[in-house]
Design an enzyme around this catalytic site. Sequence first.
Site, mmCIF file in Angstrom:
data_model
loop_
_atom_site.group_PDB
_atom_site.id
_atom_site.type_symbol
_atom_site.label_atom_id
_atom_site.label_comp_id
_atom_site.label_asym_id
_atom_site.label_seq_id
_atom_site.Cartn_x
_atom_site.Cartn_y
_atom_site.Cartn_z
ATOM 1 N N HIS A 98 0.852 -1.194 0.000
ATOM 2 C CA HIS A 98 0.000 0.000 0.000
ATOM 3 C C HIS A 98 0.889 1.246 0.000
ATOM 4 C CE1 HIS A 98 -2.824 3.071 1.249
ATOM 5 N NE2 HIS A 98 -3.789 2.255 0.842
ATOM 6 N N GLU A 149 -4.002 2.567 -7.238
ATOM 7 C CA GLU A 149 -4.358 3.620 -6.291
ATOM 8 C C GLU A 149 -3.481 4.848 -6.524
ATOM 9 O OE1 GLU A 149 -6.524 1.664 -2.781
ATOM 10 O OE2 GLU A 149 -4.463 2.033 -2.190
HETATM 11 P P1 PGA Z 1 -9.645 6.117 0.429
HETATM 12 O O1 PGA Z 1 -8.413 5.109 0.649
HETATM 13 O O2 PGA Z 1 -10.815 5.278 0.022
HETATM 14 O O3 PGA Z 1 -9.809 6.765 1.761
HETATM 15 O O4 PGA Z 1 -9.226 7.067 -0.637
HETATM 16 C C1 PGA Z 1 -8.185 4.062 -0.245
HETATM 17 C C2 PGA Z 1 -6.912 3.369 0.093
HETATM 18 O O5 PGA Z 1 -5.953 4.003 0.546
HETATM 19 O O6 PGA Z 1 -6.835 2.140 -0.050
#
Ligand code: PGA
Length: 223
Positions: A98, A149
Amino acid sequence: MIIVANFKANKNNGEVVDWIKRFHQQQFLLAEKNQIKVVICPSFVALESAYKTVKSLDWQMEVLLGVQNVSVFEGGAYTGEVTIGMIKEYARYAIVGHSERRRYFLEDNKTVLKKIAILKAAEVIPIVCVSGIEETEGLEDFDGFIAYEPLESIGSGRAVSVENLTIFVNQVRKLFKKSSILYGGSVTELNIGSFTKNSFLEGVLVGTASLDPVLFARLIANA
Ligand code: PGA
């Protein structure tokens, strides 16, 4: 399709159990959503209670657990680490790489590769997060999920445009034949349809909008 709830460093044990019970009470919203798999990723300390709570309830859809990280070590003198052997009984999925782990804990693709191997051996499915196509460099094709992401979309309220998402998906599909693709970053009950109501993604990863079980159920209802 899978919808992953990443609680990050939020909710203690009792709060996770409470969340699951309250989410379960919202099932009337989800009667036609039985093709969706929900993967809840709480903190390690809540994992066992979460597992028991999920098991004790009847669900309309499949509800499974995941973790937010796993150690590259399989056991021994590694103070503070949580190993695959400690989690595999409860977790079917594991988020690795992540952007918050890359940024604050210096996780890189060398580490991610080791984690993928450890997870594979234990039959836990990896969800590898990348912020762009360049972050897939050094990764090999694997059975699991790649979650796109973009940094500017995480927690910002600015989800990616469908155009940019399509570019990423096309690039990844050429390189990774075995992997499925998720999108994560400011997914809400209002925009989820734009990510799920087409066939080019296998699901989404939700942070902020997963923290409230009622809102999260509404998000799934709109998927
Ligand atoms: P968010 O986070 O939905 O708060 O944007 C997503 C993530 O970091 O996996």
